[in-house]
Design an enzyme around this catalytic site. Structure first.
Site, PDB file in Angstrom:
ATOM      1  CD  GLU A  22     -43.387 -11.362 -17.917  1.00  0.00           C
ATOM      2  OE1 GLU A  22     -42.474 -11.486 -18.763  1.00  0.00           O
ATOM      3  OE2 GLU A  22     -43.355 -10.512 -16.998  1.00  0.00           O
TER       4      GLU A  22
ATOM      5  CB  CYS B  48     -42.684  -0.499 -20.585  1.00  0.00           C
ATOM      6  SG  CYS B  48     -43.245   0.675 -19.341  1.00  0.00           S
TER       7      CYS B  48
ATOM      8  CG  HIS C  91     -40.160  -0.511 -15.557  1.00  0.00           C
ATOM      9  ND1 HIS C  91     -39.664  -0.513 -16.836  1.00  0.00           N
ATOM     10  CD2 HIS C  91     -41.492  -0.801 -15.676  1.00  0.00           C
ATOM     11  CE1 HIS C  91     -40.629  -0.794 -17.679  1.00  0.00           C
ATOM     12  NE2 HIS C  91     -41.743  -0.972 -17.005  1.00  0.00           N
TER      13      HIS C  91
ATOM     14  CE  LYS D 233     -39.146  -3.813 -16.513  1.00  0.00           C
ATOM     15  NZ  LYS D 233     -39.059  -4.918 -17.488  1.00  0.00           N
TER      16      LYS D 233
ATOM     17  CG  PHE E 296     -48.809   2.228 -19.089  1.00  0.00           C
ATOM     18  CD1 PHE E 296     -48.831   1.025 -18.405  1.00  0.00           C
ATOM     19  CD2 PHE E 296     -48.641   3.397 -18.355  1.00  0.00           C
ATOM     20  CE1 PHE E 296     -48.688   0.983 -17.028  1.00  0.00           C
ATOM     21  CE2 PHE E 296     -48.494   3.367 -16.976  1.00  0.00           C
ATOM     22  CZ  PHE E 296     -48.513   2.158 -16.311  1.00  0.00           C
TER      23      PHE E 296
ATOM     24  CG  HIS F   3     -42.597  -6.305 -18.725  1.00  0.00           C
ATOM     25  ND1 HIS F   3     -41.725  -5.358 -19.233  1.00  0.00           N
ATOM     26  CD2 HIS F   3     -43.692  -5.614 -18.295  1.00  0.00           C
ATOM     27  CE1 HIS F   3     -42.266  -4.159 -19.109  1.00  0.00           C
ATOM     28  NE2 HIS F   3     -43.446  -4.285 -18.539  1.00  0.00           N
TER      29      HIS F   3
END
Length: 420
Positions: A320, A169, A346, A341, A406, A309
């Site tokens: 976050e 991502c 996403h 998002k 990831f 994010h």
């Protein structure tokens, strides 16, 4: 002062194919007005899947930019990327016949690549008796994640640096950061950088369902993406592509280009903790944000806005938020933090790019997009201004865009209002 005495790099064009608009203007209008793109899946029969909705690109017509024969030999993610690149070039007012094309590069990443191509060719193989001669000779060129960058270069004969980044991502934030470095060190005068993803397919949705990463709010898809909300239950998968035109300031000024904002710095780190979960307290995110601010020659208190994010997952949003408080301390109370998002879903490998242009437009327009579907504060997320449900007007001199992937990949971009 900036950390290094590099030439300034500016954003001069942007193109977008997104779940909430197939042009930059449509995308920004949807963001400004808090319109989301989640709806029942139409690309395949999702009736047996735990998640039956996604943020699909709607009413996309590849024939606007790609002829029929070419399109048949491209995965959907490549089609999205080419359309976005064409719109970005038009937006930037580029005449490639007047530019040294050996000094123009392309960096377009994808987290996964041609998943629809893999799906379709595997179906061909097994439904037709498992005979390998049923596999298309275009299978590999359609599948590989770097091919979008290759196609874009071929279209205009762009012979500068060309490759695709892959960091889950964080992919397209890495593309943009790499483009900045290439421009700063003099390896190019102009870069087309961004990302593309098209994984709203059976294996894409099924795979993330198996991870328990997706929201299963099938009774209310439009409210399913709930970043920083107490009742969030996973992210909403999206698709699309975004390309930015980046140039050295000298090159942009010489051709009389309009300038949206300055790309001032970046921070790249890794958690080295877990394949899918962020490090406790967002330790890696802390370092990426600090590095981006330092690289831009700024202080924490100079940052006005963060495009988070903000995935709408329990682990990310909590960590976050904690990372932001760690970096900004008391200044975090003055910051605005929103997750777009909540509207786009996403976009995985394209997330960094679609959120980068949201950040650039926020600076240009003095308007912070909202975090929609924010109904209940999460007591485990530090108290921040998440710009709940409605956009807020504010002068933004400097802003960050966060993306985390990831594998523990963290990338933060820093944009500044352009001032000569």
């Amino acid at each position: 002062m900036p950390k290094y005495n590099f030439p300034k790099v500016v954003v001069t064009g942007m193109g977008a194919v997104t779940p909430i608009g197939n042009t930059l203007a449509e995308y920004w209008d949807s963001l400004s007005n808090g319109r989301g793109g989640a709806a029942p899946i139409t690309r395949f029969d999702a009736s047996e899947f735990d998640t039956k909705f996604a943020c699909e690109v709607k009413n996309y017509d590849p024939s606007l930019h790609i002829n029929r024969k070419e399109a048949q030999r491209m995965d959907l993610f490549t089609q999205f990327a080419i359309s976005s690149a064409i719109m970005a070039v038009e937006d930037a007012g580029i005449d490639f016949e007047k530019i040294n094309k050996e000094r123009v590069g392309v960096l377009v990443g994808s987290g996964i690549g041609g998943m629809w191509t893999y799906h379709n060719q595997q179906q061909n193989l097994y439904e037709r008796g498992g005979k390998p001669d049923r596999i298309s000779p275009f299978f590999v060129p359609m599948l590989i994640s770097d091919i979008a960058a290759g196609h874009i270069a071929i279209r205009w004969g762009l012979k500068g640096p060309n490759y695709g980044t892959v960091s889950a991502c964080a992919t397209s934030s890495h593309s943009i950061a790499d483009a900045l470095m290439l421009l700063q060190r003099g390896d190019a005068d102009m870069m087309l950088a961004g990302g593309s993803e098209a994984v709203v397919c059976p294996m894409g949705v099924g795979g993330f369902n198996a991870l328990k990463a997706l929201s299963t709010r099938n009774d209310s898809p439009e409210t399913a993406s709930r970043p920083f909300d107490k009742d969030r239950d996973g992210f909403v998968i999206g698709e699309g592509a975004v390309i930015l035109v980046l140039e050295t300031l000298e090159h942009a000024m010489a051709r009389g280009a309009k300038i949206y904002a300055e790309l001032a710095g970046f921070g790249l780190t890794d958690d080295a903790f877990h394949i899918t979960q962020p490090a406790p307290g967002g330790e890696g995110a802390v370092r990426s944000m600090k590095l981006a601010i330092e690289d831009a020659g700024l202080k924490a208190e100079d940052i006005d806005y963060i495009n988070a994010h903000g995935t709408s997952t329990p682990f990310n949003d909590r960590n976050e938020s904690s990372a932001i408080v760690t970096v900004f301390g008391e200044h975090s109370k003055k910051l605005a933090v929103s997750s777009t998002k909540s509207m786009t879903g996403h976009l995985l490998g394209a997330a960094g790019a679609i959120e980068a242009i949201a950040t650039v437009m926020a600076i240009k327009e003095g308007l912070m997009p909202p975090t929609i579907n924010h109904f209940n504060d999460d007591p485990e997320c530090p108290e921040l201004n998440y710009v709940p449900n409605k956009a807020e007007k504010r002068t933004i001199n400097a802003a960050l865009s966060n993306t985390f992937g990831f594998g523990g990949h963290n990338a933060t971009l820093c944009f500044k209002a352009f001032k000569q």
